[in-house]
Design a protein around this motif. Structure first.
Motif, PDB file in Angstrom:
ATOM      1  N   ALA A  88       0.835  -1.212   0.000  1.00  0.00           N
ATOM      2  CA  ALA A  88       0.000   0.000   0.000  1.00  0.00           C
ATOM      3  C   ALA A  88       0.868   1.260   0.000  1.00  0.00           C
ATOM      4  N   GLY A  89       2.035   1.192   0.630  1.00  0.00           N
ATOM      5  CA  GLY A  89       2.960   2.324   0.639  1.00  0.00           C
ATOM      6  C   GLY A  89       3.771   2.449  -0.640  1.00  0.00           C
ATOM      7  N   GLY A  90       3.669   1.442  -1.518  1.00  0.00           N
ATOM      8  CA  GLY A  90       4.435   1.455  -2.760  1.00  0.00           C
ATOM      9  C   GLY A  90       5.873   0.996  -2.572  1.00  0.00           C
ATOM     10  N   TRP A  91       6.176   0.359  -1.423  1.00  0.00           N
ATOM     11  CA  TRP A  91       7.551  -0.010  -1.101  1.00  0.00           C
ATOM     12  C   TRP A  91       7.939  -1.398  -1.603  1.00  0.00           C
ATOM     13  N   ILE A  92       6.939  -2.234  -1.889  1.00  0.00           N
ATOM     14  CA  ILE A  92       7.192  -3.547  -2.487  1.00  0.00           C
ATOM     15  C   ILE A  92       6.180  -3.764  -3.605  1.00  0.00           C
ATOM     16  N   ARG A  93       6.481  -4.765  -4.418  1.00  0.00           N
ATOM     17  CA  ARG A  93       5.541  -5.176  -5.462  1.00  0.00           C
ATOM     18  C   ARG A  93       5.430  -6.699  -5.375  1.00  0.00           C
ATOM     19  N   ARG A  94       4.192  -7.185  -5.453  1.00  0.00           N
ATOM     20  CA  ARG A  94       3.941  -8.623  -5.521  1.00  0.00           C
ATOM     21  C   ARG A  94       3.530  -8.945  -6.941  1.00  0.00           C
ATOM     22  N   SER A  95       4.167  -9.962  -7.504  1.00  0.00           N
ATOM     23  CA  SER A  95       3.792 -10.376  -8.857  1.00  0.00           C
ATOM     24  C   SER A  95       3.879 -11.897  -8.943  1.00  0.00           C
ATOM     25  N   VAL A 105       6.085 -13.418  -6.143  1.00  0.00           N
ATOM     26  CA  VAL A 105       7.452 -12.975  -5.899  1.00  0.00           C
ATOM     27  C   VAL A 105       7.349 -11.559  -5.352  1.00  0.00           C
ATOM     28  N   ILE A 106       8.054 -11.321  -4.257  1.00  0.00           N
ATOM     29  CA  ILE A 106       8.049 -10.009  -3.614  1.00  0.00           C
ATOM     30  C   ILE A 106       9.313  -9.281  -4.049  1.00  0.00           C
ATOM     31  N   THR A 107       9.133  -8.046  -4.535  1.00  0.00           N
ATOM     32  CA  THR A 107      10.251  -7.249  -5.031  1.00  0.00           C
ATOM     33  C   THR A 107      10.244  -5.887  -4.359  1.00  0.00           C
ATOM     34  N   LEU A 108      11.418  -5.428  -3.989  1.00  0.00           N
ATOM     35  CA  LEU A 108      11.582  -4.089  -3.428  1.00  0.00           C
ATOM     36  C   LEU A 108      11.524  -3.079  -4.570  1.00  0.00           C
ATOM     37  N   THR A 109      10.718  -2.046  -4.415  1.00  0.00           N
ATOM     38  CA  THR A 109      10.605  -0.999  -5.433  1.00  0.00           C
ATOM     39  C   THR A 109      11.648   0.095  -5.168  1.00  0.00           C
ATOM     40  N   PRO A 110      11.879   0.990  -6.147  1.00  0.00           N
ATOM     41  CA  PRO A 110      12.779   2.122  -5.883  1.00  0.00           C
ATOM     42  C   PRO A 110      12.322   2.957  -4.684  1.00  0.00           C
TER      43      PRO A 110
END
Length: 155
Positions: A88-95, A105-110
């Motif tokens: 929700a904070g835009g700090w990770i992405r689930r795909s 897969v959990i990915t750290l965003t910029p």
């Protein structure tokens, strides 16, 4: 519990037998340090699980939820709520995992990298506050000794 209740030694009001209990001293010190860190993180809308998940993703890269739970030492049952907050904070992405569509897969965003840097700065300040009575050498020695005790006691 009030912060004063976590104070280890209240002078003449503290029985000598209690002053000689390492587990009590460490427990009360841990309670105080956790409170200070939690308060500092709460001030920016974060908590310790946010930090550990972001740190694990930063160091080890994208991973499944199970791998993140293991690396961050967050209970799998708690991890979903933590991931929801981070997403929700835009700090990770689930795909979806390309190898197995049933997994994410959990990915750290910029933005997540920026958030982790912010939390790092806050916790560095917290660590400096907590260890203020110690010299630089004593701080390093404290970490070394506590890690040695923790390793010795870990099953």
């Amino acid at each position: 519990m009030e912060p004063g209740e976590l104070r280890f030694d209240h002078g003449d009001e503290t029985p000598e037998r209690l002053k000689a209990q390492l587990s009590r001293l460490l427990g009360m010190t841990a309670g105080q340090t956790q409170r200070v860190a939690a308060d500092a993180l709460r001030a920016v809308g974060a908590h310790k699980d946010h930090f550990v998940v972001l740190a694990a993703l930063d160091e080890f890269g994208p991973a499944s939820q199970a791998a993140v739970a293991g690396r961050a030492r967050v209970y799998k049952s708690d991890l979903v709520a933590v991931l929801n907050e981070l997403e929700a904070g835009g700090w990770i992405r689930r795909s979806p995992d390309p190898a197995d569509k049933r997994r994410n897969v959990i990915t750290l965003t910029p933005t997540g990298h920026d958030r982790l840097a912010e939390l790092d700065r806050i916790l560095t300040t917290v660590n400096a506050h907590i260890t203020a009575p110690l010299t630089t050498q004593e701080r390093a020695q404290l970490f070394t000794l506590l890690n040695r005790i923790n390793t010795h006691l870990a099953p």
